[in-house]
Design a protein around this motif. Sequence first.
Motif, PDB file in Angstrom:
ATOM      1  N   ARG A 280       0.820  -1.223   0.000  1.00 15.50           N
ATOM      2  CA  ARG A 280       0.000   0.000   0.000  1.00 15.50           C
ATOM      3  C   ARG A 280       0.848   1.265   0.000  1.00 15.50           C
ATOM      4  N   SER A 281       2.139   1.137   0.343  1.00 12.87           N
ATOM      5  CA  SER A 281       3.014   2.304   0.300  1.00 12.87           C
ATOM      6  C   SER A 281       3.558   2.579  -1.102  1.00 12.87           C
ATOM      7  N   ALA A 282       3.268   1.688  -2.053  1.00 11.73           N
ATOM      8  CA  ALA A 282       3.822   1.823  -3.401  1.00 11.73           C
ATOM      9  C   ALA A 282       2.906   2.582  -4.352  1.00 11.73           C
ATOM     10  N   TYR A 283       1.667   2.836  -3.938  1.00  8.22           N
ATOM     11  CA  TYR A 283       0.730   3.517  -4.837  1.00  8.22           C
ATOM     12  C   TYR A 283      -0.274   4.324  -4.032  1.00  8.22           C
ATOM     13  N   GLU A 284      -0.976   5.203  -4.734  1.00  8.74           N
ATOM     14  CA  GLU A 284      -2.097   5.941  -4.155  1.00  8.74           C
ATOM     15  C   GLU A 284      -3.211   6.023  -5.184  1.00  8.74           C
ATOM     16  N   ILE A 285      -4.428   6.198  -4.716  1.00  7.10           N
ATOM     17  CA  ILE A 285      -5.588   6.352  -5.594  1.00  7.10           C
ATOM     18  C   ILE A 285      -5.790   7.839  -5.852  1.00  7.10           C
ATOM     19  N   VAL A 286      -5.866   8.221  -7.122  1.00  8.53           N
ATOM     20  CA  VAL A 286      -6.005   9.633  -7.471  1.00  8.53           C
ATOM     21  C   VAL A 286      -7.132   9.805  -8.488  1.00  8.53           C
ATOM     22  N   GLU A 287      -7.595  11.037  -8.612  1.00 17.13           N
ATOM     23  CA  GLU A 287      -8.548  11.385  -9.663  1.00 17.13           C
ATOM     24  C   GLU A 287      -8.240  12.785 -10.143  1.00 17.13           C
ATOM     25  N   THR A 288      -8.807  13.136 -11.294  1.00 14.92           N
ATOM     26  CA  THR A 288      -8.550  14.452 -11.869  1.00 14.92           C
ATOM     27  C   THR A 288      -9.385  15.517 -11.185  1.00 14.92           C
ATOM     28  N   THR A 289      -8.869  16.735 -11.206  1.00 16.61           N
ATOM     29  CA  THR A 289      -9.621  17.872 -10.676  1.00 16.61           C
ATOM     30  C   THR A 289      -9.248  19.117 -11.463  1.00 16.61           C
ATOM     31  N   ARG A 290     -10.192  20.029 -11.602  1.00 17.06           N
ATOM     32  CA  ARG A 290      -9.930  21.334 -12.229  1.00 17.06           C
ATOM     33  C   ARG A 290     -10.369  22.401 -11.236  1.00 17.06           C
ATOM     34  N   ARG A 291      -9.419  23.075 -10.650  1.00 17.99           N
ATOM     35  CA  ARG A 291      -9.731  24.031  -9.581  1.00 17.99           C
ATOM     36  C   ARG A 291     -10.210  25.376 -10.133  1.00 17.99           C
ATOM     37  N   GLU A 292      -9.800  25.688 -11.362  1.00 17.41           N
ATOM     38  CA  GLU A 292     -10.195  26.972 -11.951  1.00 17.41           C
ATOM     39  C   GLU A 292     -10.631  26.734 -13.388  1.00 17.41           C
ATOM     40  N   GLN A 293     -11.516  27.575 -13.885  1.00 21.79           N
ATOM     41  CA  GLN A 293     -11.987  27.467 -15.250  1.00 21.79           C
ATOM     42  C   GLN A 293     -10.821  27.598 -16.212  1.00 21.79           C
ATOM     43  N   GLY A 294     -10.682  26.609 -17.087  1.00 20.78           N
ATOM     44  CA  GLY A 294      -9.633  26.665 -18.091  1.00 20.78           C
ATOM     45  C   GLY A 294      -8.271  26.194 -17.611  1.00 20.78           C
ATOM     46  N   ARG A 295      -8.138  25.902 -16.313  1.00 20.88           N
ATOM     47  CA  ARG A 295      -6.866  25.439 -15.800  1.00 20.88           C
ATOM     48  C   ARG A 295      -6.661  23.979 -16.178  1.00 20.88           C
ATOM     49  N   ARG A 296      -5.428  23.617 -16.438  1.00 22.93           N
ATOM     50  CA  ARG A 296      -5.114  22.245 -16.792  1.00 22.93           C
ATOM     51  C   ARG A 296      -5.480  21.297 -15.645  1.00 22.93           C
ATOM     52  N   ALA A 297      -6.038  20.138 -16.014  1.00 16.94           N
ATOM     53  CA  ALA A 297      -6.428  19.168 -15.001  1.00 16.94           C
ATOM     54  C   ALA A 297      -5.213  18.680 -14.223  1.00 16.94           C
ATOM     55  N   GLU A 298      -5.400  18.460 -12.930  1.00 17.08           N
ATOM     56  CA  GLU A 298      -4.360  17.923 -12.069  1.00 17.08           C
ATOM     57  C   GLU A 298      -4.873  16.646 -11.421  1.00 17.08           C
ATOM     58  N   MET A 299      -3.929  15.837 -10.959  1.00 16.44           N
ATOM     59  CA  MET A 299      -4.282  14.606 -10.267  1.00 16.44           C
ATOM     60  C   MET A 299      -4.130  14.829  -8.772  1.00 16.44           C
ATOM     61  N   VAL A 300      -5.159  14.490  -8.009  1.00 16.79           N
ATOM     62  CA  VAL A 300      -5.103  14.637  -6.558  1.00 16.79           C
ATOM     63  C   VAL A 300      -5.460  13.309  -5.909  1.00 16.79           C
ATOM     64  N   ALA A 301      -4.811  13.021  -4.784  1.00 17.27           N
ATOM     65  CA  ALA A 301      -5.090  11.787  -4.056  1.00 17.27           C
ATOM     66  C   ALA A 301      -6.481  11.857  -3.434  1.00 17.27           C
ATOM     67  N   VAL A 302      -7.168  10.723  -3.432  1.00 17.86           N
ATOM     68  CA  VAL A 302      -8.502  10.652  -2.844  1.00 17.86           C
ATOM     69  C   VAL A 302      -8.570   9.448  -1.916  1.00 17.86           C
ATOM     70  N   ASN A 303      -9.385   9.558  -0.907  1.00 15.91           N
ATOM     71  CA  ASN A 303      -9.591   8.463   0.034  1.00 15.91           C
ATOM     72  C   ASN A 303     -10.812   7.676  -0.414  1.00 15.91           C
ATOM     73  N   ALA A 304     -10.620   6.931  -1.522  1.00 14.36           N
ATOM     74  CA  ALA A 304     -11.734   6.188  -2.096  1.00 14.36           C
ATOM     75  C   ALA A 304     -11.186   4.999  -2.849  1.00 14.36           C
ATOM     76  N   PRO A 305     -11.985   3.918  -2.956  1.00 10.69           N
ATOM     77  CA  PRO A 305     -11.544   2.780  -3.738  1.00 10.69           C
ATOM     78  C   PRO A 305     -11.674   3.060  -5.221  1.00 10.69           C
ATOM     79  N   VAL A 306     -11.010   2.269  -6.048  1.00 11.86           N
ATOM     80  CA  VAL A 306     -11.248   2.336  -7.491  1.00 11.86           C
ATOM     81  C   VAL A 306     -12.614   1.728  -7.779  1.00 11.86           C
TER      82      VAL A 306
END
Length: 312
Positions: A280-306
Amino acid sequence: MLEYQTTLKSRCSLSGIGVHSGKPVSIHFSPAEPDTGVVFQRIDEAGTGRVIRALVSEVAQTDLCTALGDVSGEHVATVEHLMAALIAMGIDNVAIEIDGAEVPVLDGSAIGFVEAFEQAGTVALPVKRRYIRVIKPIRIDNGSSWAEFRPHDRTRFEIEIDFDSPAIGRQSLAFDLNGETFRNEIARARTFGFIKDVERLWAAGFALGSSLENSLVIGEDHRVINTGGLRYPDEFVRHKMLDAVGDLALAGARFIGCFRSFRGGHRLNAAALRHLLTDRSAYEIVETTRREQGRRAEMVAVNAPVYAPWTI
């Protein structure tokens, strides 16, 4: 990286024979709800209605192909080409009905699945897609063979093979995986084997449906005996990459990282994936997010299963 999960826009079907069983089989793909993942259901007389999830925890056999379920009972074999097409073409959720124990081999590559999915089309679903991001290197060795995951900002495969046969020799290939690259550079690479191994495989109950129509065959003179020869100069390593893409699709989600292997195969691919998911220390679960209109998508860690949780 795509922000939302997808499924097929419409139902589609394919028919053929199993490369190992030699038996005719039809397979049907239907749209599925978010967080379904890829699920198989046998609809032939031997089927009980059990759903078999396309997850590494369901892998029961890795000799010559990847099989899911119970190989002494209800199972689905030779799933790797299909799984590679699904993950590469960006299809997250699909319900698969199959009237036999083995996915049809078609022409020995993944291009038939790719074309069927392109014709059916895909549609976005209103649920975020989650990814498995590799955050530290992990490696597994088996004699002279090895495989490893390393952090990388995309989904990358670096595959190297080494065969004694001069028809193959040592070949290597590296790609960042996306639908266009997969379709043009990997999907048409066919499974291969040696004519000297045919009788042994038949005696063991394998390759009963293999032919020059669905396999590259290397003769006793170390030459490819198929009319028309190779589709790519390095078709052998391209097919090994296709297999790796399909085997690693059994993670239950796309991974962000680099997978490297030397002299790998289905067994090593599955072992490396299990090794990653049990650390479990070798990976994390992430999803995309866009914090501002037109900003490039970023990946953020989430506390959720796939969307298709595994059990190791």
